[in-house]
Design a protein around this motif. Structure first.
Motif, PDB file in Angstrom:
ATOM      1  N   GLY A   4      -7.883   5.638   4.016  1.00  0.00           N
ATOM      2  CA  GLY A   4      -8.189   4.402   4.717  1.00  0.00           C
ATOM      3  C   GLY A   4      -8.579   3.273   3.780  1.00  0.00           C
ATOM      4  N   LEU A   5      -8.494   3.505   2.481  1.00  0.00           N
ATOM      5  CA  LEU A   5      -8.838   2.461   1.526  1.00  0.00           C
ATOM      6  C   LEU A   5      -7.695   1.455   1.421  1.00  0.00           C
ATOM      7  N   PRO A   6      -8.008   0.194   1.143  1.00  0.00           N
ATOM      8  CA  PRO A   6      -6.962  -0.840   1.080  1.00  0.00           C
ATOM      9  C   PRO A   6      -6.109  -0.717  -0.171  1.00  0.00           C
ATOM     10  N   ARG A   7      -5.004  -1.439  -0.170  1.00  0.00           N
ATOM     11  CA  ARG A   7      -4.061  -1.400  -1.285  1.00  0.00           C
ATOM     12  C   ARG A   7      -4.651  -1.966  -2.564  1.00  0.00           C
ATOM     13  N   GLY A   8      -5.220  -3.159  -2.496  1.00  0.00           N
ATOM     14  CA  GLY A   8      -5.667  -3.855  -3.700  1.00  0.00           C
ATOM     15  C   GLY A   8      -7.160  -4.059  -3.750  1.00  0.00           C
ATOM     16  N   ALA A  18     -13.495   1.884   5.513  1.00  0.00           N
ATOM     17  CA  ALA A  18     -12.327   2.762   5.609  1.00  0.00           C
ATOM     18  C   ALA A  18     -12.550   3.872   6.621  1.00  0.00           C
ATOM     19  N   ILE A  19     -11.482   4.205   7.324  1.00  0.00           N
ATOM     20  CA  ILE A  19     -11.509   5.310   8.281  1.00  0.00           C
ATOM     21  C   ILE A  19     -10.585   6.393   7.740  1.00  0.00           C
ATOM     22  N   PRO A  20     -11.151   7.419   7.092  1.00  0.00           N
ATOM     23  CA  PRO A  20     -10.314   8.481   6.514  1.00  0.00           C
ATOM     24  C   PRO A  20      -9.416   9.143   7.549  1.00  0.00           C
ATOM     25  N   ALA A  22      -6.905   7.948   9.143  1.00  0.00           N
ATOM     26  CA  ALA A  22      -6.371   7.096  10.206  1.00  0.00           C
ATOM     27  C   ALA A  22      -4.888   6.811  10.030  1.00  0.00           C
ATOM     28  N   GLY A  23      -4.353   7.029   8.855  1.00  0.00           N
ATOM     29  CA  GLY A  23      -2.944   6.775   8.611  1.00  0.00           C
ATOM     30  C   GLY A  23      -2.682   6.681   7.128  1.00  0.00           C
ATOM     31  N   PHE A  24      -1.441   6.393   6.794  1.00  0.00           N
ATOM     32  CA  PHE A  24      -1.027   6.287   5.398  1.00  0.00           C
ATOM     33  C   PHE A  24      -0.949   4.824   5.008  1.00  0.00           C
ATOM     34  N   GLU A  25      -1.637   4.459   3.936  1.00  0.00           N
ATOM     35  CA  GLU A  25      -1.507   3.134   3.343  1.00  0.00           C
ATOM     36  C   GLU A  25      -1.656   3.278   1.842  1.00  0.00           C
ATOM     37  N   TYR A  26      -0.623   2.838   1.115  1.00  0.00           N
ATOM     38  CA  TYR A  26      -0.679   2.916  -0.340  1.00  0.00           C
ATOM     39  C   TYR A  26      -1.934   2.200  -0.824  1.00  0.00           C
ATOM     40  N   SER A  27      -2.668   2.819  -1.758  1.00  0.00           N
ATOM     41  CA  SER A  27      -3.943   2.254  -2.178  1.00  0.00           C
ATOM     42  C   SER A  27      -4.215   2.474  -3.665  1.00  0.00           C
TER      43      SER A  27
END
Length: 184
Positions: A4-8, A18-20, A22-27
């Motif tokens: 759940g952490l942001p990309r940048g 962050a919500i661990p 919750a989905g896939f986001e490149y980080s």
């Protein structure tokens, strides 16, 4: 990339929202956090435990002599960037041979392969293809493998033009349907 952490780069309070799972986001933030868990000896882990002795964050004189100068999309030289030391989300120097050793390790059944394929730790997964790419000014990279086919590809370029399509094409040619060969 599922923490759940942001990309940048973001502020600490935003990162803590962050919500661990919750989905896939490149980080890159997540990869940097993972590197921090390795501690100050993250380069030793890469070189000794993973078995990539020529991969480094700081080039020695011999390695600097092998570095291909970077170029922009029009072929003009660019200044070779120096990534901040201790930033494991990028800035590693290595060779195609190094990356193929790394991929070969993922083509054997073990915990590292499970982390890449099932848990998607630091990898993107598209069907059978597990991949990652990278870019810094003047450079592009692409690394991918297909566990079921036992094939992999590494493409490094000293130009800002993406090499992703080339890597995908080479990997498809190596696939079993095309009669390609793997690493066995």
């Amino acid at each position: 990339h599922t923490a759940g952490l942001p990309r940048g780069d973001v502020g600490l309070l935003d990162a803590l929202q962050a919500i661990p799972g919750a989905g896939f986001e490149y980080s890159n933030v997540g990869v940097s956090a993972l590197g921090a868990l390795l501690g100050a000896d993250d380069e030793d882990v890469i070189q000794e435990r993973i078995g990539l002795p020529d991969v480094t964050t700081m080039l020695d004189v011999e390695q600097l002599g092998r570095l291909a100068p970077g170029h922009d999309e029009k072929g003009r030289p660019v200044v070779t960037p120096v990534y901040p030391p201790g930033a494991p989300s990028g800035g590693l120097y290595g060779t195609v041979a190094d990356l193929l050793v790394f991929v070969r390790q993922y083509l054997t059944p073990d915990a590292a392969r499970r982390l890449a394929v099932t848990d998607r730790l630091c990898w993107m997964v598209d069907g059978e293809r597990v991949w990652h790419n990278g870019a810094l000014p003047g450079y592009r990279s692409y690394l991918a493998f297909c566990p079921g086919a036992g094939t992999g590809v590494a493409v490094l370029s000293n130009t800002a033009i993406s090499v992703d399509d080339l890597g995908v094409e080479v990997l498809s040619v190596l696939g079993p349907a095309a009669g390609g060969v793997g690493f066995d």
